[in-house]
Design a protein around this motif. Structure first.
Motif, short mmCIF file in Angstrom:
data_model
loop_
_atom_site.label_atom_id
_atom_site.label_comp_id
_atom_site.label_asym_id
_atom_site.label_seq_id
_atom_site.Cartn_x
_atom_site.Cartn_y
_atom_site.Cartn_z
N GLU A 106 0.85 -1.18 0.00
CA GLU A 106 0.00 0.00 0.00
C GLU A 106 0.89 1.24 0.00
N ARG A 107 0.59 2.18 -0.90
CA ARG A 107 1.42 3.38 -1.02
C ARG A 107 0.70 4.65 -0.56
N ASP A 108 -0.58 4.54 -0.24
CA ASP A 108 -1.36 5.70 0.17
C ASP A 108 -1.13 5.97 1.66
N GLN A 109 -0.44 7.07 1.98
CA GLN A 109 -0.13 7.38 3.37
C GLN A 109 -1.38 7.59 4.19
N ASP A 110 -2.44 8.11 3.58
CA ASP A 110 -3.68 8.35 4.32
C ASP A 110 -4.24 7.06 4.90
N LYS A 111 -4.09 5.94 4.19
CA LYS A 111 -4.60 4.67 4.69
C LYS A 111 -3.77 4.18 5.89
N TYR A 112 -2.46 4.41 5.83
CA TYR A 112 -1.63 4.09 6.99
C TYR A 112 -2.04 4.95 8.19
N ASP A 113 -2.27 6.23 7.93
CA ASP A 113 -2.65 7.15 9.00
C ASP A 113 -3.97 6.74 9.64
N SER A 114 -4.96 6.36 8.81
CA SER A 114 -6.26 5.94 9.34
C SER A 114 -6.12 4.68 10.19
N ALA A 115 -5.30 3.73 9.71
CA ALA A 115 -5.10 2.50 10.46
C ALA A 115 -4.43 2.77 11.80
N ALA A 116 -3.45 3.68 11.81
CA ALA A 116 -2.74 4.01 13.06
C ALA A 116 -3.68 4.66 14.07
N VAL A 117 -4.59 5.49 13.60
CA VAL A 117 -5.56 6.12 14.50
C VAL A 117 -6.43 5.06 15.16
N ARG A 118 -6.87 4.05 14.39
CA ARG A 118 -7.69 2.96 14.97
C ARG A 118 -6.88 2.15 15.97
N ILE A 119 -5.65 1.84 15.63
CA ILE A 119 -4.81 1.00 16.48
C ILE A 119 -4.50 1.69 17.81
N LEU A 120 -4.31 3.00 17.78
CA LEU A 120 -3.93 3.75 18.98
C LEU A 120 -5.11 4.50 19.60
N ALA A 121 -6.32 4.17 19.17
CA ALA A 121 -7.50 4.91 19.64
C ALA A 121 -7.66 4.83 21.15
N LYS A 122 -7.26 3.72 21.78
CA LYS A 122 -7.46 3.54 23.22
C LYS A 122 -6.17 3.74 24.01
N PHE A 123 -5.25 4.49 23.43
CA PHE A 123 -4.05 4.85 24.17
C PHE A 123 -4.02 6.36 24.39
N PRO A 124 -3.70 6.81 25.61
CA PRO A 124 -3.56 5.98 26.82
C PRO A 124 -4.93 5.53 27.34
N PRO A 125 -4.97 4.43 28.07
CA PRO A 125 -6.26 3.95 28.58
C PRO A 125 -6.85 4.91 29.61
N LEU A 126 -8.16 4.94 29.66
CA LEU A 126 -8.84 5.80 30.62
C LEU A 126 -8.65 5.24 32.03
N PRO A 127 -8.53 6.10 33.04
CA PRO A 127 -8.37 5.62 34.42
C PRO A 127 -9.57 4.75 34.84
N GLY A 128 -9.26 3.71 35.58
CA GLY A 128 -10.31 2.86 36.12
C GLY A 128 -10.70 1.69 35.24
N LEU A 129 -10.13 1.60 34.03
CA LEU A 129 -10.46 0.48 33.16
C LEU A 129 -9.70 -0.76 33.57
N ALA A 130 -10.27 -1.92 33.22
CA ALA A 130 -9.57 -3.18 33.46
C ALA A 130 -8.43 -3.33 32.47
N GLY A 131 -7.70 -4.43 32.59
CA GLY A 131 -6.49 -4.58 31.81
C GLY A 131 -6.65 -5.00 30.37
N ALA A 132 -7.86 -5.37 29.93
CA ALA A 132 -8.05 -5.80 28.55
C ALA A 132 -9.34 -5.21 28.01
N GLU A 133 -9.33 -4.88 26.70
CA GLU A 133 -10.52 -4.30 26.04
C GLU A 133 -10.77 -5.02 24.74
#
Length: 214
Positions: A187-214
């Motif tokens: 894949e050569r489209d940087q926008d697709k890499y950017d969109s994937a990275a946003v999904r992958i890191l969407a739950k970082f950092p985790p919200l306080p009080g959450l359990a260890g797995a989501e």
């Protein structure tokens, strides 16, 4: 939408079967959701800076892909942008970082076996249509003989893993994992890499009080 499309497809003939399949796939497909795990006892509130882990970008598997430098750069850039959008700063020296970022791609050869029912003949009524009967106003799919066919496809499953490593503990305190079929062409489209990275890191950092797995 999915159920209405499926009902319509069942009444349709083989001439439009491929169109039905495309519609169903469009209704059902969506980007894979990452699986997230983290140390619930770790304090993520003070994470301001990150740096690359020295072994980031490793590829493993029985038939590991040879990623080009361009592909690695696109992945690095996408992860950097996603973290910087959260207000986290990348630093050049790992000694100055609160956490170290590492990504890893694991590949696995898989076999996809699928069976499906097709018309057994074209016949007088055309492909996909059965004869008229007293229970239906029109020719029907269920009135004709069918046969079962099986297709076998080989593909490569890629599992992309992002770890946040505490440099003092020397272990991962947060991980995101996502899996999908890999394409033959990079894949050569940087926008697709950017969109994937946003999904992958969407739950970082985790919200306080959450359990260890989501």
């Amino acid at each position: 939408m999915f159920n209405r499309t499926l009902h319509w497809c069942r009444r349709a003939g083989a001439a439009i079967l491929l169109i039905c399949m495309a519609l169903l796939l469009a209704c059902a497909s969506k980007p894979p959701a990452p699986m997230v795990d983290f140390n619930p006892n770790y304090d993520f509130s003070g994470i301001d800076t990150v740096a690359w882990y020295r072994d980031s970008g490793h590829v493993s598997g029985m038939n590991p892909l040879s990623l080009s430098d361009m592909t690695r750069d696109r992945i690095d850039l996408a992860l950097r942008r996603a973290l910087e959008a959260k207000g986290i700063t990348f630093v050049a020296d790992a000694a100055d970082a609160d956490l170290l970022v590492s990504w890893h791609l694991a590949t696995e050869e898989k076999t996809d076996v699928r069976s499906y029912v097709t018309p057994a003949y074209g016949g007088l009524y055309g492909v996909g249509w059965g004869p008229y009967n007293r229970y239906a106003m029109y020719s029907c799919w269920s009135c004709m003989p069918t046969r079962t066919e099986t297709s076998v496809h080989q593909y490569t499953l890629g599992t992309f893993i992002v770890d946040m490593i505490d440099p003092a503990l020397k272990k991962s305190v947060w991980r995101s994992v996502t899996s999908s079929r890999l394409k033959g062409e990079p894949e050569r489209d940087q926008d697709k890499y950017d969109s994937a990275a946003v999904r992958i890191l969407a739950k970082f950092p985790p919200l306080p009080g959450l359990a260890g797995a989501e």
